[in-house]
Scaffold this motif. Structure first.
Motif: not given
Ligand code: CTP
Ligand code: MG
Length: 179
Positions: A108, A175, A179, A116, A123
């Motif tokens: 990433k 979180k 996602w 994030g 993920d």
């Protein structure tokens, strides 16, 4: 149908340590990043601030612990030929899950995605696929063979579960992003 359900449940139980290892850092992580803030040759962060040493250690230890607990139920579960394999599987899954998670972050960062930012599939499933790869050395000790179709179903269900748990984790404030 029943044999399919049995096979899936058995696979989910086998992968419990990987799921535990994947979830633990969200609850127990924080602090010093694994990459110590270092940058790659592209000038971007190596892994990013979301991969912390505490999270990494928590993932490995809880994966191992989850495997050891499964071992207590050996005579009921009968996943492996020997009781000792469960803790070893837990450790391998824990390390594998963390390697998969960090590999995802490494990729990433190379794609210039921030901590994030979503990277679909990677993920949600990177941890499980790498945990499976790390299990290879003791797959011969399993009391059953993993059917490819069953494994794919586990991946699909995991994807859906991952999406829903992350949504929940975001709603209860664990979180930052859903996602
Ligand atoms: N976490 C951690 N240590 C790890 C892995 C995760 O502390 N080795 C914690 C961090 O607080 C992180 C959270 O778990 O923010 C969620 O992890 P994840 O979704 O994998 O991180 P992202 O913030 O999405 O970062 P990335 O883009 O690198 O995946
Ligand atoms: Mg993420």
């Amino acid at each position: 149908m029943l044999t399919m359900v049995t096979a899936l449940v058995r696979l989910f139980v086998l992968f419990i340590p990987a799921y535990v290892a994947n979830g633990a850092p969200v609850l127990l992580g924080g602090g010093c990043p694994v990459d110590l803030g270092k940058r790659f040759i592209d000038g971007r962060k190596l892994l990013g601030n979301s991969k912390t040493v505490r999270g990494l250690i928590a993932g490995i230890i809880t994966g191992f612990a989850a495997g050891a607990v499964l071992g207590v139920w050996h005579t009921h579960l009968f996943l492996f030929n020997d009781r000792i394999c469960y803790a070893l599987a837990g450790l391998l899954e824990g390390v594998g899950a963390m390697v998969g998670d960090m590999t995802g972050s490494f990729i990433k960062r190379r794609l210039n995605l921030k901590e994030g930012d979503p990277a679909p599939i990677m993920d949600e499933l990177g941890f499980l696929i790498m945990a499976t790869v790390f299990l290879f050395p003791i797959l011969s000790q399993l009391t059953f063979t993993i059917e490819v179709i069953h494994y794919f179903l586990v991946l699909i269900i995991t994807y859906v579960l991952h999406k829903s748990t992350n949504f929940l984790a975001n709603r209860i404030g664990l979180k930052k992003v859903p996602w």
